[in-house]
Design a protein around this motif. Structure first.
Motif, PDB file in Angstrom:
ATOM      1  N   GLN A 207     -32.273   4.081  12.313  1.00 43.32           N
ATOM      2  CA  GLN A 207     -31.942   4.068  10.887  1.00 43.32           C
ATOM      3  C   GLN A 207     -32.155   2.631  10.389  1.00 43.32           C
ATOM      4  N   VAL A 208     -31.306   1.697  10.773  1.00 42.62           N
ATOM      5  CA  VAL A 208     -31.519   0.267  10.513  1.00 42.62           C
ATOM      6  C   VAL A 208     -31.549  -0.503  11.823  1.00 42.62           C
TER       7      VAL A 208
ATOM      8  N   ALA B 103     -24.458   3.923   1.261  1.00 40.06           N
ATOM      9  CA  ALA B 103     -23.108   3.675   1.770  1.00 40.06           C
ATOM     10  C   ALA B 103     -23.105   3.334   3.253  1.00 40.06           C
ATOM     11  N   HIS B 104     -23.889   4.044   4.036  1.00 44.87           N
ATOM     12  CA  HIS B 104     -23.787   3.876   5.473  1.00 44.87           C
ATOM     13  C   HIS B 104     -24.600   2.703   5.994  1.00 44.87           C
ATOM     14  N   ASP B 105     -25.678   2.330   5.306  1.00 45.97           N
ATOM     15  CA  ASP B 105     -26.356   1.092   5.687  1.00 45.97           C
ATOM     16  C   ASP B 105     -25.449  -0.101   5.382  1.00 45.97           C
ATOM     17  N   LEU B 106     -24.712  -0.017   4.264  1.00 42.78           N
ATOM     18  CA  LEU B 106     -23.716  -1.047   3.967  1.00 42.78           C
ATOM     19  C   LEU B 106     -22.675  -1.110   5.088  1.00 42.78           C
TER      20      LEU B 106
ATOM     21  N   GLY C 166     -26.235  -1.043  19.655  1.00 43.33           N
ATOM     22  CA  GLY C 166     -24.858  -0.567  19.633  1.00 43.33           C
ATOM     23  C   GLY C 166     -24.787   0.930  19.450  1.00 43.33           C
ATOM     24  N   ASP C 167     -23.775   1.538  20.051  1.00 45.31           N
ATOM     25  CA  ASP C 167     -23.626   2.990  20.007  1.00 45.31           C
ATOM     26  C   ASP C 167     -23.008   3.501  18.711  1.00 45.31           C
ATOM     27  N   HIS C 168     -22.411   2.607  17.913  1.00 43.14           N
ATOM     28  CA  HIS C 168     -21.679   3.056  16.738  1.00 43.14           C
ATOM     29  C   HIS C 168     -22.487   2.964  15.450  1.00 43.14           C
ATOM     30  N   PHE C 169     -23.701   2.434  15.526  1.00 40.11           N
ATOM     31  CA  PHE C 169     -24.544   2.371  14.335  1.00 40.11           C
ATOM     32  C   PHE C 169     -25.243   3.712  14.113  1.00 40.11           C
ATOM     33  N   ARG C 170     -25.610   3.971  12.850  1.00 46.97           N
ATOM     34  CA  ARG C 170     -26.289   5.235  12.530  1.00 46.97           C
ATOM     35  C   ARG C 170     -27.656   5.313  13.202  1.00 46.97           C
ATOM     36  N   THR C 171     -27.989   6.500  13.621  1.00 45.25           N
ATOM     37  CA  THR C 171     -29.359   6.839  14.006  1.00 45.25           C
ATOM     38  C   THR C 171     -29.903   7.777  12.929  1.00 45.25           C
TER      39      THR C 171
END
Length: 405
Positions: free
Chosen positions: A59-60, A221-224, A66-71
């Motif tokens: 995603q970003v 929202a989620h990239d923020l 890290g495992d907690h960032f969005r895919t």
């Protein structure tokens, strides 16, 4: 017209896409006794190989960070939740909205937008690359699961919404408009148009519009959220954006001693809520003014019926501008982008030069006198890779692979 705003289960509005009146599938199939056509489409997408691969697509932040960032997969699930919420409030077909949200990023390359940019540059002599068009190619051609057809054989309405994710593609004269003005439509869209008319000159149904704006809301929202949690952005830094300042002032006034992780989550959840509620209110206003009696009235409208208000449109643009300047162009993000660009570029060039380095099923029927076909095959192979597989393939083929850590 009665305003469609509401959150409980309600009958579909007259302007919603009716699954009982679907235009059908390219390859006729019998009706399911337990599912509507759009529910069936949704299930086929979820069970597809391309959907599973989203788990390991950027995603970003690249997977190792890290495992907690969005895919791409978690982003897609979040988009589908917002799309369903919008569809429920506007009395649309929730299953179709969810289906389109789940399919909208199937065509993304490894390594996010950097991978797409590199792929487009590599494919420039052969018709270019566009991830929305690649999503269409996946569900109409590249998925090879069913005995009687290639692709997923999705319903006409799902394909329409997928290809017109950003609105009409051609004008009344048939010439490309928007981002494709002055050129050709992407290869996958032109290839599909030769066998199926998806009415590229009209707006899609409201469900597709809900899925598209849900995409904007989710990644804003989620990239923020990911940027704040990664430490590339600070809470004080986002005060420069009036939209965030208002929310931050509200959170800090109510919870003056809130710990930072909870403070961040409050900012993110309130951002989503404000955008969603604005879309519902503005869409109700537009629907009331248009008074559509069927989905055909939605398609024939002069503009989108599911939209931000004028004020929120300006706010959302300022959010995107902030994220572009401060997150997507952050030195650490750019450094990784440069490295992953080299991986995609190297893979494409190597497979073009030696197609036999791809798995046998990808090269066995290629001919030396068909460079365009070879390029499209290499493009399909590389674009379908996950981040991890692309890195592993690069290590297999090259002595020096960029260290993304």
């Amino acid at each position: 017209m009665t305003a469609p705003l509401g959150y409980g289960a309600q009958p579909r509005a007259a302007y919603a896409t009716d699954p009982d009146r679907s235009a059908g599938r390219l390859f006729p199939e019998g009706e399911s006794p337990t599912r509507t056509p759009f529910q069936r489409d949704r299930d086929r997408i979820i069970h597809s190989t391309a959907f599973r691969r989203l788990k390991h697509k950027t995603q970003v932040f690249v997977y190792h960070e890290g495992d907690h960032f969005r895919t791409r997969l978690t982003h897609t699930i979040e988009v589908s939740q917002i799309a369903r919420s919008l569809a429920r409030a506007l009395r649309l077909d929730e299953d179709l909205a969810e289906c389109l949200a789940l399919a909208h990023d199937l065509g993304h390359t490894p390594f996010g937008h950097e991978g797409e940019d590199v792929m487009d540059a590599c494919m420039a002599p052969y018709g270019g690359f566009d991830h929305n068009a690649q999503s269409l190619r996946i569900v109409t051609n590249l998925e090879r699961r069913y005995a009687e057809f290639d692709g997923l054989n999705l319903s006409w309405e799902t394909l329409e919404g997928l290809v017109k994710h950003n609105g009409p593609l051609v004008g009344a004269d048939g010439k490309p408009i928007g981002k494709f003005a002055g050129g050709d439509l992407p290869f996958a869209i032109r290839a599909n148009a030769a066998r199926q008319d998806l009415r590229l000159d009209t707006w899609p149904g409201a469900e597709a519009q809900a899925a598209a704006i849900a995409d904007d809301i989710a990644y804003d929202a989620h990239d923020l959220d990911d940027g704040l949690r990664a430490g590339l952005l600070s809470v004080e830094q986002i005060r420069a954006v009036p939209f965030f300042k208002d929310i931050l002032d509200e959170v800090d006034a109510r919870y003056p001693d809130l710990e930072e992780p909870r403070r961040i989550h409050e900012i993110v959840r309130r951002s989503i809520t404000r955008m969603v509620e604005d879309v519902i209110e503005e869409s109700v206003r537009r629907l009331t003014a248009l008074a559509p009696r069927s989905v055909e009235d939605i398609r024939a409208a002069s503009g989108a019926v599911v939209s931000f208000s004028e004020g929120m449109t300006a706010s959302e643009r300022s959010v995107k501008a902030f994220l572009f300047a401060n997150l997507y162009r952050h030195d650490s993000v750019l450094a990784v982008r440069k490295q992953v660009a080299a991986i995609v570029r190297d893979l494409f060039a190597t497979y073009m030069e030696t197609p036999s380095l791809m798995p046998e099923e990808w090269h066995r029927d290629l001919r030396p006198d068909e460079p365009d076909r070879l390029a499209r095959r290499v493009c399909d192979f590389v674009a379908g890779m996950t981040d991890r597989f692309a890195v592993d393939e690069h290590r297999r083929l090259f002595d020096h692979t960029p260290d993304l850590g």
